[in-house]
Design a protein around this motif. Structure first.
Motif, PDB file in Angstrom:
ATOM      1  N   PRO A 186       0.800  -1.236   0.000  1.00 52.53           N
ATOM      2  CA  PRO A 186       0.000   0.000   0.000  1.00 52.53           C
ATOM      3  C   PRO A 186       0.829   1.281   0.000  1.00 52.53           C
ATOM      4  O   PRO A 186       0.409   2.276  -0.561  1.00 52.53           O
ATOM      5  N   ASP A 187       2.023   1.277   0.628  1.00 47.20           N
ATOM      6  CA  ASP A 187       2.763   2.539   0.752  1.00 47.20           C
ATOM      7  C   ASP A 187       4.274   2.359   0.657  1.00 47.20           C
ATOM      8  O   ASP A 187       5.035   3.141   1.226  1.00 47.20           O
ATOM      9  N   LEU A 188       4.739   1.322  -0.064  1.00 46.75           N
ATOM     10  CA  LEU A 188       6.165   1.172  -0.324  1.00 46.75           C
ATOM     11  C   LEU A 188       6.500   1.980  -1.577  1.00 46.75           C
ATOM     12  O   LEU A 188       5.842   1.853  -2.613  1.00 46.75           O
ATOM     13  N   MET A 189       7.530   2.812  -1.496  1.00 48.03           N
ATOM     14  CA  MET A 189       7.855   3.677  -2.619  1.00 48.03           C
ATOM     15  C   MET A 189       9.308   4.115  -2.544  1.00 48.03           C
ATOM     16  O   MET A 189       9.862   4.282  -1.452  1.00 48.03           O
ATOM     17  N   LYS A 190       9.939   4.269  -3.697  1.00 40.00           N
ATOM     18  CA  LYS A 190      11.286   4.842  -3.754  1.00 40.00           C
ATOM     19  C   LYS A 190      11.435   5.626  -5.051  1.00 40.00           C
ATOM     20  O   LYS A 190      11.134   5.121  -6.130  1.00 40.00           O
ATOM     21  N   MET A 191      11.886   6.875  -4.923  1.00 37.62           N
ATOM     22  CA  MET A 191      12.158   7.722  -6.077  1.00 37.62           C
ATOM     23  C   MET A 191      13.574   8.270  -5.955  1.00 37.62           C
ATOM     24  O   MET A 191      13.950   8.811  -4.918  1.00 37.62           O
ATOM     25  N   THR A 192      14.353   8.109  -7.015  1.00 38.05           N
ATOM     26  CA  THR A 192      15.700   8.666  -7.073  1.00 38.05           C
ATOM     27  C   THR A 192      15.739   9.706  -8.181  1.00 38.05           C
ATOM     28  O   THR A 192      15.334   9.426  -9.310  1.00 38.05           O
ATOM     29  N   ILE A 193      16.205  10.908  -7.851  1.00 36.05           N
ATOM     30  CA  ILE A 193      16.249  12.015  -8.808  1.00 36.05           C
ATOM     31  C   ILE A 193      17.705  12.431  -8.997  1.00 36.05           C
ATOM     32  O   ILE A 193      18.368  12.860  -8.047  1.00 36.05           O
ATOM     33  N   LEU A 194      18.195  12.302 -10.220  1.00 39.62           N
ATOM     34  CA  LEU A 194      19.584  12.621 -10.530  1.00 39.62           C
ATOM     35  C   LEU A 194      19.633  13.840 -11.437  1.00 39.62           C
ATOM     36  O   LEU A 194      18.909  13.919 -12.432  1.00 39.62           O
ATOM     37  N   SER A 195      20.495  14.799 -11.097  1.00 34.49           N
ATOM     38  CA  SER A 195      20.698  15.993 -11.915  1.00 34.49           C
ATOM     39  C   SER A 195      22.120  15.952 -12.463  1.00 34.49           C
ATOM     40  O   SER A 195      23.073  16.280 -11.754  1.00 34.49           O
ATOM     41  N   PRO A 196      22.305  15.526 -13.724  1.00 35.46           N
ATOM     42  CA  PRO A 196      23.651  15.348 -14.269  1.00 35.46           C
ATOM     43  C   PRO A 196      24.498  16.609 -14.277  1.00 35.46           C
ATOM     44  O   PRO A 196      25.692  16.567 -13.969  1.00 35.46           O
ATOM     45  N   ASP A 197      23.911  17.754 -14.617  1.00 39.04           N
ATOM     46  CA  ASP A 197      24.692  18.986 -14.719  1.00 39.04           C
ATOM     47  C   ASP A 197      25.226  19.444 -13.372  1.00 39.04           C
ATOM     48  O   ASP A 197      26.280  20.064 -13.292  1.00 39.04           O
ATOM     49  N   LYS A 198      24.508  19.157 -12.306  1.00 38.97           N
ATOM     50  CA  LYS A 198      24.919  19.609 -10.975  1.00 38.97           C
ATOM     51  C   LYS A 198      25.491  18.481 -10.136  1.00 38.97           C
ATOM     52  O   LYS A 198      25.959  18.724  -9.021  1.00 38.97           O
ATOM     53  N   ASP A 199      25.445  17.257 -10.677  1.00 43.52           N
ATOM     54  CA  ASP A 199      25.952  16.093  -9.961  1.00 43.52           C
ATOM     55  C   ASP A 199      25.311  15.991  -8.575  1.00 43.52           C
ATOM     56  O   ASP A 199      25.991  15.767  -7.576  1.00 43.52           O
ATOM     57  N   THR A 200      23.991  16.198  -8.528  1.00 40.38           N
ATOM     58  CA  THR A 200      23.254  16.108  -7.275  1.00 40.38           C
ATOM     59  C   THR A 200      22.258  14.956  -7.338  1.00 40.38           C
ATOM     60  O   THR A 200      21.856  14.525  -8.420  1.00 40.38           O
ATOM     61  N   GLU A 201      21.869  14.494  -6.166  1.00 42.56           N
ATOM     62  CA  GLU A 201      20.953  13.371  -6.068  1.00 42.56           C
ATOM     63  C   GLU A 201      19.951  13.624  -4.950  1.00 42.56           C
ATOM     64  O   GLU A 201      20.298  14.133  -3.891  1.00 42.56           O
ATOM     65  N   VAL A 202      18.702  13.278  -5.206  1.00 43.46           N
ATOM     66  CA  VAL A 202      17.657  13.315  -4.188  1.00 43.46           C
ATOM     67  C   VAL A 202      17.024  11.931  -4.131  1.00 43.46           C
ATOM     68  O   VAL A 202      16.735  11.328  -5.171  1.00 43.46           O
ATOM     69  N   ILE A 203      16.839  11.401  -2.920  1.00 46.72           N
ATOM     70  CA  ILE A 203      16.195  10.108  -2.739  1.00 46.72           C
ATOM     71  C   ILE A 203      14.986  10.287  -1.836  1.00 46.72           C
ATOM     72  O   ILE A 203      15.088  10.876  -0.762  1.00 46.72           O
ATOM     73  N   MET A 204      13.843   9.772  -2.260  1.00 50.46           N
ATOM     74  CA  MET A 204      12.626   9.773  -1.460  1.00 50.46           C
ATOM     75  C   MET A 204      12.208   8.315  -1.319  1.00 50.46           C
ATOM     76  O   MET A 204      12.096   7.601  -2.323  1.00 50.46           O
ATOM     77  N   ALA A 205      11.962   7.866  -0.104  1.00 54.32           N
ATOM     78  CA  ALA A 205      11.638   6.460   0.117  1.00 54.32           C
ATOM     79  C   ALA A 205      10.596   6.308   1.213  1.00 54.32           C
ATOM     80  O   ALA A 205      10.553   7.080   2.170  1.00 54.32           O
ATOM     81  N   SER A 206       9.748   5.297   1.039  1.00 53.34           N
ATOM     82  CA  SER A 206       8.763   4.909   2.042  1.00 53.34           C
ATOM     83  C   SER A 206       8.869   3.399   2.188  1.00 53.34           C
ATOM     84  O   SER A 206       8.576   2.653   1.244  1.00 53.34           O
ATOM     85  N   ASP A 207       9.353   2.921   3.374  1.00 58.12           N
ATOM     86  CA  ASP A 207       9.653   1.499   3.544  1.00 58.12           C
ATOM     87  C   ASP A 207       8.610   0.750   4.369  1.00 58.12           C
ATOM     88  O   ASP A 207       8.818  -0.394   4.761  1.00 58.12           O
ATOM     89  N   GLY A 208       7.487   1.384   4.646  1.00 58.24           N
ATOM     90  CA  GLY A 208       6.445   0.749   5.439  1.00 58.24           C
ATOM     91  C   GLY A 208       6.458   1.178   6.888  1.00 58.24           C
ATOM     92  O   GLY A 208       5.419   1.164   7.551  1.00 58.24           O
TER      93      GLY A 208
END
Length: 376
Positions: free
Chosen positions: A72-94
């Motif tokens: 019902p609520d397991l989720m993971k999103m990884t956002i990569l920005s190549p030009d800035k070499d940055t990363e954002v991770i959003m996760a819901s593990d229950g």
């Protein structure tokens, strides 16, 4: 999250052929297809998709968004920005929800509890949020035909805003799998008929282990409670605000009769990084710096709000994604004026090399320009 949004371009790897006209005698109606899509969405157990996010005005490589979800609520999103070499991770593990930004080296964490609906860091079911919140919300569907998408037969529908939702000015086109009613592809167009957003979605089986979140080395963890979800911005004088802003604050020399400065509010991604995630658009998720001041002028119960912030080229395109708007010149600079809040107010925005300025009020175009032109 997807309503922030956004001047973005999201694409998959589908190939399309020319649409073939369908017979109304043998095919379901557009309304029946939409209803089947929503019922199919409710029956989904998991899905996965990749998005490529790009603003054409920034001339940068696209951000890459990878999303997996399981009921019902397991989720993971990884956002990569190549030009800035940055990363954002959003996760819901229950048990917990997590948000991490490589730029701030900070992890936000909140426990999934009985009052979880009021304390969400984000909506885990991205597909449902996208389908109901952006694609179908307030739109009238019409069936254009059928096409083959990567070997799959698909219905092609055009969605246009209804008269009751005239503030939703964009139209879109969607491709729906004829077998399982999944959204295979979607295109959303701006007021110049250019594609703003394109997405392909595919559903797969996903093990629970994929949703585990590991705190990156060197990152600090901030556990959030209910008090962290309050969004109360301090009101201050202009002199007090200058201590928190790195740029020169601009003020108008002209205001309509009776309006006087009341207070200012300052917000910055440096001071409130979690607020940045929640209250800003996709560019913020990629780690862009965010700093602004809001000047509030009042006359009785009426307000004029002037928002100034460090200019991020193309940001005004995101603000005007929900309305047609009008492109105008403000002090020899490009700007836009758009109806907001159902047309009850207008937002006049322009930007130079340093700042972006927006005036929000119920005044007409001529009066807004009078205020704008009085900025030195």
């Amino acid at each position: 999250m997807f309503l922030i949004t956004l001047s973005i371009f999201i694409s998959g790897c589908a190939e399309e052929s020319g649409a073939e006209e369908v017979s109304s005698n043998t095919q379901p109606s557009a309304e029946e297809i939409v209803s089947s899509m929503q019922m199919g969405m409710d029956s989904l157990e998991d899905y996965s998709f990749t998005m490529y996010v790009n603003s054409t005005s920034r001339q940068q490589n696209p951000e890459v968004h990878e999303v997996i979800w399981k009921k019902p609520d397991l989720m993971k999103m990884t956002i990569l920005s190549p030009d800035k070499d940055t990363e954002v991770i959003m996760a819901s593990d229950g048990d917990f929800q997590w948000i991490y930004s490589s730029e701030s080296r900070t992890v936000f964490k909140t426990e999934i509890s009985d009052d979880f609906n009021d304390l969400k860091l984000f909506e885990p079911d991205v597909y449902a949020e996208f389908l109901n919140g952006i694609i179908l919300n307030g739109k009238l569907p019409s069936l254009l035909g059928t096409e083959n998408i990567d070997g799959k037969n698909a219905y092609v529908l055009e969605l246009t805003p209804s008269e009751k939702n005239e503030s939703l000015q964009w139209k879109s086109k969607i491709w729906v799998d004829r077998e399982n009613w999944m959204l295979l592809r979607s295109e959303i167009y701006d007021n110049k008929e250019n594609i703003y957003l394109e997405i392909e979605i595919r559903d797969i089986g996903i093990p629970d282990s994929e949703f585990e979140f590991k705190v990156p080395d060197g990152a600090q963890v901030k556990v959030l409670g209910s008090e962290d979800f309050k969004n109360e911005t301090e009101k201050m004088t202009l002199e007090e605000a200058k201590q928190f802003i790195d740029f020169e604050i601009l003020t108008p020399e002209y205001l309509p009769e009776g309006y006087e400065f009341n207070y200012s509010m300052v917000s910055s991604s440096k001071d409130t990084p979690y607020s940045t995630f929640v209250h800003s658009g996709f560019s913020i998720f990629a780690g862009q710096h965010y700093e602004k001041i809001t000047l509030v002028y009042t006359k009785g119960n009426n307000e004029i709000r002037i928002i100034e912030g460090v200019s991020e080229k193309g940001l005004h395109e995101i603000q005007n994604f929900e309305s047609e708007g009008e492109y105008i010149q403000v002090n020899n600079m490009n700007g836009t004026i758009s109806p907001i809040f159902g047309g009850n107010m207008k937002a006049l925005t322009w930007e130079n090399e340093e700042l972006e300025v927006t005036i929000v009020s119920s005044f007409d175009k001529a009066e807004l320009l009078n205020i704008a032109k009085s900025f030195s």
